[in-house]
Design a protein around this motif. Structure first.
Motif, PDB file in Angstrom:
ATOM      1  N   CYS A 228      50.637 -10.166 -36.147  1.00  0.00           N
ATOM      2  CA  CYS A 228      51.491 -11.330 -36.405  1.00  0.00           C
ATOM      3  C   CYS A 228      52.010 -11.892 -35.086  1.00  0.00           C
ATOM      4  CB  CYS A 228      52.650 -10.934 -37.317  1.00  0.00           C
ATOM      5  SG  CYS A 228      53.730 -12.318 -37.759  1.00  0.00           S
ATOM      6  N   ARG A 229      52.120 -13.211 -35.026  1.00  0.00           N
ATOM      7  CA  ARG A 229      52.592 -13.877 -33.815  1.00  0.00           C
ATOM      8  C   ARG A 229      54.094 -13.692 -33.619  1.00  0.00           C
ATOM      9  NH1 ARG A 229      52.409 -18.999 -34.490  1.00  0.00           N
ATOM     10  NH2 ARG A 229      52.332 -19.598 -32.284  1.00  0.00           N
ATOM     11  N   ASP A 230      54.802 -13.331 -34.669  1.00  0.00           N
ATOM     12  CA  ASP A 230      56.236 -13.057 -34.568  1.00  0.00           C
ATOM     13  C   ASP A 230      56.427 -11.668 -33.951  1.00  0.00           C
ATOM     14  OD1 ASP A 230      58.917 -12.505 -34.892  1.00  0.00           O
ATOM     15  OD2 ASP A 230      59.046 -13.357 -36.907  1.00  0.00           O
ATOM     16  N   THR A 231      57.025 -11.632 -32.771  1.00  0.00           N
ATOM     17  CA  THR A 231      57.159 -10.355 -32.048  1.00  0.00           C
ATOM     18  C   THR A 231      58.063  -9.357 -32.763  1.00  0.00           C
ATOM     19  OG1 THR A 231      58.949 -11.345 -30.736  1.00  0.00           O
ATOM     20  CG2 THR A 231      56.717 -11.409 -29.802  1.00  0.00           C
ATOM     21  N   ASN A 232      58.856  -9.844 -33.708  1.00  0.00           N
ATOM     22  CA  ASN A 232      59.726  -8.937 -34.468  1.00  0.00           C
ATOM     23  C   ASN A 232      59.041  -8.382 -35.719  1.00  0.00           C
ATOM     24  OD1 ASN A 232      61.992  -9.292 -32.743  1.00  0.00           O
ATOM     25  ND2 ASN A 232      62.402 -11.278 -33.714  1.00  0.00           N
ATOM     26  N   CYS A 233      57.805  -8.803 -35.967  1.00  0.00           N
ATOM     27  CA  CYS A 233      57.069  -8.372 -37.163  1.00  0.00           C
ATOM     28  C   CYS A 233      55.907  -7.477 -36.751  1.00  0.00           C
ATOM     29  CB  CYS A 233      56.553  -9.591 -37.934  1.00  0.00           C
ATOM     30  SG  CYS A 233      55.584  -9.170 -39.404  1.00  0.00           S
TER      31      CYS A 233
END
Length: 497
Positions: free
Chosen positions: A295-300
């Protein structure tokens, strides 16, 4: 749709030399596409379903290929003086130059007048497989017309380009139609080397048409696989899994470890259809995540997979946070990963590539992604040739680990027997036997060392006991004698008397 009954009759004529009185297959209506090959009885995993012989076969003769191979026996020839001396423009060995097969080819091409008969021309050599259809019997040509052919705008290009290489190329519309149709059938159902076709079957380096196999439909998780007899080039098709009676026999037209998007694009462009098999309808590809990216979301920490939309550039969805990404955004991640791994693969250091795959790559691309799987396949192929700069321990551990990894991917996809699985399982068996032997040898060394240590301890114990006894004896001897008193003299003889 061409009548399955007529196709069966023509195939029976073609396969008559095999004398199969009780075939395990029949041509029937297919749920996948029109007609297909259907099992007439229950088939066990590994059982031969059918044999097929090439109706047409010739050299693939791509521009990058070496052209010094005999056009009849297909064997490699010396680098010089391999062209036919009769001026037909075909390479041929001295033995095959006298055979009936070459005489027919030679007479045909000589009548067309090659522009440069003494120079190997890939266009002319490649055309031979197509031109041989002209000299087939009526039933054999009918069989070609019974096979699926995608008549797009490009199927006439090969014959049109080949015409420029001859002075007297035929203009008869019937002959041109036969060749154009043959090109279309070969492009749809034939073999043209297998480098890009699949990594689940035996490699095949020629251009050929196997009529019965040409009726076998595609599935991204096939239930059959094929091999070739080296001397005859006959094909043997076996069941990859148990196939119940009445089920359709399927093969794969694509490489197994490519993602949904790449397979869809290949099948649409090269074969002219869209696959809708269970694997293609599942964004996760049966939990194998061959296309999966982070995922591009670093928190995911979730995986992103492409939508099943039938579009060449679909949106992608995160399975964890449900965030959508565009195809262009995810391709940046995919291209970065591909570039990084390919750079290591091209570094001429196998050890560097292995260490990168083991320690670094999973920080930016999942181990399930097809780029990583392909890289591991490449490593195993290189290790077959030698250890290169890897230590023996690293090479052995890598063979074991990567064979397990790829086998697990195959298991998740639900793939059955194949040459690839056989090879991987053989590697696993050898490495596990080697590891078991090494562990047994180490255990034996430890056992012998323990024995020696036990014997040494026992000897030390005995020595200590002996030393104690000697000390005790010495002490006892010292206690019985008074050092201040002289010993009494012996009695006098007179006293004794």
């Amino acid at each position: 749709m061409i009548c399955p009954k007529r196709t069966s009759e023509l195939l029976d004529l073609h396969l008559a030399p095999f004398k199969d009185k009780d075939p395990a297959w029949e041509i029937g209506v297919s749920r996948i596409a029109g007609r297909g090959v259907v099992a007439t009885r229950s088939l066990k995993r590994g059982e031969i379903i059918f044999r097929d012989s090439p109706l047409l076969i010739g050299l693939a003769a791509h521009e990058e290929d070496a052209l010094n191979a005999c056009s009849v026996c297909l064997k490699m020839l010396p680098d010089t003086r391999f062209m036919c001396r009769q001026g037909c423009g075909l390479p041929v060995c001295s033995l095959c130059a006298k055979k009936k097969q070459h005489k027919g080819d030679c007479d045909l091409f000589k009548s067309w007048g090659p522009n440069e008969p003494d120079v190997a021309n890939s266009v002319i050599i490649r055309l031979l497989c197509v031109a041989r259809a002209i000299n087939l019997s009526k039933e054999q040509r009918d069989l070609i017309y019974c096979l699926q052919a995608n008549l797009d705008n490009n199927h006439r290009t090969e014959v049109r380009n080949a015409a420029k290489c001859f002075k007297n190329f035929p203009t008869d519309k019937k002959l041109i139609e036969i060749m154009n149709r043959t090109v279309a059938v070969l492009r749809t159902n034939g073999f043209d080397k297998t480098t890009d076709r699949t990594n689940d079957n035996q490699e095949f380096n020629y251009r050929a048409l196997y009529p019965l196999f040409g009726v076998v439909n595609h599935d991204c998780i096939p239930n059959a696989y094929y091999t070739f007899e080296e001397k005859t080039n006959n094909m043997i098709v076996r069941a990859a899994v148990d196939i119940p009676e009445g089920f359709e026999v399927t093969t794969t037209y694509t490489k197994l470890f490519t993602g949904n998007i790449a397979r869809h694009l290949f099948l649409k462009m090269k074969k002219g259809f869209t696959c809708k098999c269970p694997r293609c309808s599942d964004p996760t590809e049966k939990g194998a995540f061959i296309s999966g990216l982070y995922c591009r979301d670093t928190n995911c920490t979730g995986l992103v997979v492409p939508e099943i939309s039938g579009l060449p550039h679909p949106n992608w969805n995160c399975l964890e946070c449900k965030q959508k990404s565009t195809h262009a955004q995810m391709m940046k991640s995919q291209d970065f990963a591909s570039g990084a791994i390919n750079a290591k693969a091209n570094s001429n250091s196998l050890r560097t590539l292995v260490q990168y795959l083991n320690e670094k790559s999973d920080s930016f691309i999942p181990n399930s992604n097809y780029v990583v799987v392909d890289a591991k396949m490449s490593v195993l192929q290189r290790l077959q040739q030698g250890r290169e700069d890897c230590s023996e321990e690293l090479a052995n551990n890598t063979r074991l680990r990567y064979s397990r990894d790829i086998t697990q991917v195959m298991d998740k996809l639900g793939l059955g027997d194949s040459l690839l699985r056989t090879h991987l399982e053989e590697q696993l068996r050898r490495e596990e036997e080697r590891r078991a032997k090494r562990l047994a040898d180490e255990a034996e060394k430890q056992r012998k060392l323990a024995e020696l240590q036990a014997k040494a301890a026992e000897a030390d114990q005995l020595l200590a006991v002996l030393e104690k006894e000697q000390a005790d004896q010495a002490a006892a001897s010292a206690g019985t004698a008074d050092p201040g008193t002289a010993p009494a003299p012996p009695p006098a003889a007179a006293e004794l008397a």
